[in-house]
Design an enzyme around this catalytic site. Structure first.
Site: not given
Ligand code: TYM
Length: 330
Positions: A112, A195, A198
């Site tokens: 990022k 991957k 967005k």
């Molecule tokens: P975020 O908001 O980017 O994504 C939410 C969830 O979607 C999964 N994901 C995917 N899985 C498979 N293939 C893909 N292309 C794909 N894109 C996104 C992510 O792995 C995620 O599970 N840091 C986290 C948010 C967060 C969090 C937490 C998660 C903050 N605190 C505590 C678990 C526990 C994030 O940015 O996810």
């Protein structure tokens, strides 16, 4: 009941297919067997600058989408991260336990931050994983359903829990990641080696877009010059991604799909997968619209969630602050 916690960023206003197949599907399943805490992580989302009005709208959109997918606020605690101040309060302590080098090795930070010039890379983006660990550890979490891209952050959460426990005495549960075997990483339809995300939108299936557009995106997904429909991620990443998505959305195994499509062309596969997604998204979007139609009710659900979350989080924080050696405030 064992406890589950997970979070999702409200960032985009619309979830994408990778979120669903990598994580949200498991959120819904786990609320049957676990005591569930699910969080819209608005604090995390401002690590990259956000417009205030958009952020507010997107936070409600995110909550409405979670409810429409089947998160049941009677059984699960659904809340917004900024409503529970304990997240940042414990986050600070965990930041102080995280090594600079350790944080520098986080691949999500490297990716990022590489996309922006240094003046625009916030310190918050750097400390992001410590806040994420705080989210998880505050709830005595046993399992964290996430996609593959969060594995490294989960590892750090485990390390920080263990580090705190060994330095200050047993306080935190060491959480396990719950990452799906088959759909841990969904790829972009236009670039099936990166991957679906967005932040690099080309072939992203957005849950709030016109389903006709989704069908079109699937029809124009990048495949290869062969003809056979076969799972071979090495040599046929595009077709393999379509098979994984198809399987994830229908529960039919990839092997079963390979057999069913023997002798058919890519066009048939894409047309059918497009239809599967349209059938999923159409009623989903109707339900989202219903939730968004009544923002007062939505806010009430979130307020109740925050109260329940705070009750758990405040106890953990009090314990942790005491162990660290802070004087009791009262
Ligand atoms: P975020 O908001 O980017 O994504 C939410 C969830 O979607 C999964 N994901 C995917 N899985 C498979 N293939 C893909 N292309 C794909 N894109 C996104 C992510 O792995 C995620 O599970 N840091 C986290 C948010 C967060 C969090 C937490 C998660 C903050 N605190 C505590 C678990 C526990 C994030 O940015 O996810």
């Amino acid at each position: 009941r064992p406890r589950v916690f997970s979070g999702i960023q409200p960032t985009a206003g619309s979830f994408q297919l990778g979120n669903y197949l990598g994580a949200l599907r498991n959120w819904i399943a786990l609320q049957e067997t676990h005591d569930a805490f699910y969080c819209v992580v608005d604090l995390h989302s401002i690590t990259i600058a956000k417009d205030p009005e958009e952020l507010r709208a997107n936070t409600r959109n995110a909550a409405a989408q979670l409810l429409a997918l089947g998160i049941d606020p009677e059984r699960s605690t659904l809340f917004v991260q900024s409503h529970v101040a304990e997240h940042t309060q414990l986050g600070w302590v965990l930041e102080c336990l995280t090594g600079f080098g350790e944080a520098s090795r986080m691949t999500q930070f490297k990716d990022k931050s590489a996309r922006q010039d240094d003046e625009h890379v916030s310190v918050g983006l750097f400390t992001y994983p410590a806040l994420m660990a705080s989210d998880i550890l505050l709830y005595g979490t046993d399992v964290v359903p996430v996609g593959e891209d969060q594995r490294q952050h989960l590892e750090l959460s485990r390390t920080l829990a263990q580090r705190f426990n060994s330095r200050f005495g047993s306080t935190f549960v060491v959480p396990d990641a719950h990452i799906p075997e088959d759909t841990a990483r969904i790829f972009d339809l236009q670039d099936p080696t990166s991957k679906m995300s967005k932040s690099i939108p080309s072939g992203v299936v957005e849950f709030m877009e016109d389903p006709k557009r989704t069908a079109k995106k699937v029809r124009s997904a990048v495949t290869d010059n062969e003809r056979d429909i076969r799972y071979d991620p090495e040599n046929k990443p595009g077709v393999s991604n379509l098979l994984v998505i198809y399987s994830g959305m229908t529960g039919r195994s990839v092997a079963e799909l390979e057999t069913a499509y023997e002798g058919s062309g890519y066009g048939d596969l894409k047309k059918d997968l497009g239809a599967v997604l349209v059938d999923f998204l159409t009623p989903f979007q109707r339900r989202v619209a219903e939730y968004l139609d009544d923002p007062a009710e939505l806010d009430k659900v979130l307020r109740r969630g925050a109260e329940r979350a705070r009750a758990v989080a405040s106890r953990t924080l009090r314990d942790a602050y005491d162990r660290v050696g802070f004087l009791p405030p009262a």
